[in-house]
Design an enzyme around this catalytic site. Structure first.
Site, PDB file in Angstrom:
ATOM      1  N   CYS A   1      38.971  34.544  10.516  1.00 24.77           N
ATOM      2  CA  CYS A   1      39.873  33.708  11.311  1.00 24.77           C
ATOM      3  C   CYS A   1      39.494  33.646  12.788  1.00 24.77           C
ATOM      4  O   CYS A   1      39.919  32.744  13.502  1.00 24.77           O
ATOM      5  CB  CYS A   1      41.316  34.194  11.164  1.00 24.77           C
ATOM      6  SG  CYS A   1      41.929  34.145   9.472  1.00 24.77           S
TER       7      CYS A   1
ATOM      8  N   HIS B  68      45.272  31.277  16.948  1.00 22.24           N
ATOM      9  CA  HIS B  68      44.980  31.110  15.523  1.00 22.24           C
ATOM     10  C   HIS B  68      46.297  30.884  14.796  1.00 22.24           C
ATOM     11  O   HIS B  68      47.286  31.587  15.032  1.00 22.24           O
ATOM     12  CB  HIS B  68      44.280  32.357  14.994  1.00 22.24           C
ATOM     13  CG  HIS B  68      44.229  32.426  13.508  1.00 22.24           C
ATOM     14  ND1 HIS B  68      43.781  31.380  12.735  1.00 22.24           N
ATOM     15  CD2 HIS B  68      44.591  33.409  12.636  1.00 22.24           C
ATOM     16  CE1 HIS B  68      43.863  31.714  11.466  1.00 22.24           C
ATOM     17  NE2 HIS B  68      44.353  32.931  11.373  1.00 22.24           N
TER      18      HIS B  68
ATOM     19  N   ASN C 284      47.516  28.423   7.334  1.00 27.77           N
ATOM     20  CA  ASN C 284      46.413  29.174   7.930  1.00 27.77           C
ATOM     21  C   ASN C 284      45.095  28.637   7.378  1.00 27.77           C
ATOM     22  O   ASN C 284      44.776  28.843   6.210  1.00 27.77           O
ATOM     23  CB  ASN C 284      46.569  30.664   7.597  1.00 27.77           C
ATOM     24  CG  ASN C 284      45.482  31.530   8.205  1.00 27.77           C
ATOM     25  OD1 ASN C 284      44.491  31.038   8.714  1.00 27.77           O
ATOM     26  ND2 ASN C 284      45.675  32.840   8.137  1.00 27.77           N
TER      27      ASN C 284
END
Length: 320
Positions: free
Chosen positions: A114, A247, A277
């Site tokens: 990520c 993020h 996500n």
């Protein structure tokens, strides 16, 4: 002469298929209310069976090139951040290079989960500062739907597919002001896909595994610290940051981080409700969203930060 890099174009791509929380109620034991209350997510996009990560990356890249008014032939560096490559090798960056009709420039992947886009952008910036590169294409692209256990309601509801891209152009004045990167492999087992390919067979379990509580605590702690490091390095206060692009893992993590930093949510770019996500794609997707709707304007300080499996974490500060 001192060389710098500046973001001159952004682009994004989301697969056509939308999977809502209500759709997930028919797949796994969950509810829209449960998912939204704990994550802030309402829906996510899922790649078609015939779509590859490089396809998503190509769509986003073409939009970024168009926005930057840079021809594909003028790109002399490609860096792709992905955890879900098309294949073991060659790298997705090389496959993307071919799809864009680009020849003979360096092209490679960065795997920092990520945090991948922050790592990739920081890497490309260092290449640009050498003065040898004029235009770089930096992409975050993921198809997480293929590494999820769709029977595990604790993880399958969290992720989505997509791609975001930026064009970095050589500049006499700083655009990317600084980057800070960290990693601590002692946490590797808390967020991972522990499978591998050996002798033509899958060894281990090739699906995402996560200790959600541990990830949450670690993320809030290190994101606060990395932002502090970045501000100190640039002699700035949080009040001088125009936009925070975190993020997009979980709205509660985003809100907790913003609270610790003392920044209002009105200055935080949030797309997790629509995208879920998307790992390395989440920051460039959110960045493109805020650039195209006019929120990010020339002169703005834009701070990007992320934490991902590894654990890896990092932050990058840009002046628009």
């Amino acid at each position: 002469m001192t060389y710098y890099s500046r973001i001159t174009g952004t682009g994004s791509y989301l697969p056509a298929k939308v999977l809502t929380n209500s759709d997930l109620e028919r797949i796994v034991d969950t509810t829209d209310e449960w998912i939204h209350a704990r994550t802030g997510i309402r829906q996510r996009h899922v790649a078609a069976d015939d779509e590859k990560t490089s396809d998503l990356a190509a769509h986003a890249s073409r939009k970024a090139l168009e926005a930057a008014a840079v021809a594909a032939a003028d790109i002399d560096l490609i860096v792709v951040a992905t955890t879900t490559p098309d294949m073991v090798f060659p790298g997705t960056a090389c496959i993307l290079q071919s799809k864009l009709g680009i020849r003979n420039c360096p092209a490679f992947d960065v795997q920092a989960v990520c945090s991948g886009f922050v790592y990739a952008l920081a890497t490309a910036d260092q290449f640009m500062r050498s003065g040898r590169y004029r235009n770089a294409l930096v992409v975050g692209a993921e198809i997480y739907s293929r590494i999820l256990d769709w029977k595990d309601r604790g993880t399958c509801v969290l992720f989505g597919d997509g791609a975001g891209a930026v064009v970095l152009t050589q500049s006499a004045a700083p655009g990317i002001l600084s980057s800070r990167l960290h990693a601590d492999g002692s946490y590797a087992g808390q967020l991972c896909v522990p499978g591998s390919v050996a002798r033509g067979q899958i060894s281990g379990r090739p699906l995402l595994k996560m200790d959600g509580g541990a990830v949450f605590k670690f993320a809030v702690k290190v994101l606060d610290e990395i932002v502090g490091e970045t501000l100190t390095e640039n002699r700035l206060k949080m009040t001088e940051i125009d936009w925070l692009i975190p993020h997009q893992a979980n709205l509660r993590i985003i809100q907790a981080t913003a609270k610790k930093l003392g920044i209002g949510m009105e200055k935080v770019v949030v797309t997790v409700d629509r995208h879920a996500n998307t790992s390395a794609a989440s920051i460039p997707l959110a960045l493109d969203d805020a650039v195209r709707d006019g929120r990010i304007r020339p002169g703005h300080h834009v701070l990007m930060e992320a934490v991902g499996g590894g654990f890896t974490w990092g932050a990058l500060l840009a002046r628009w």
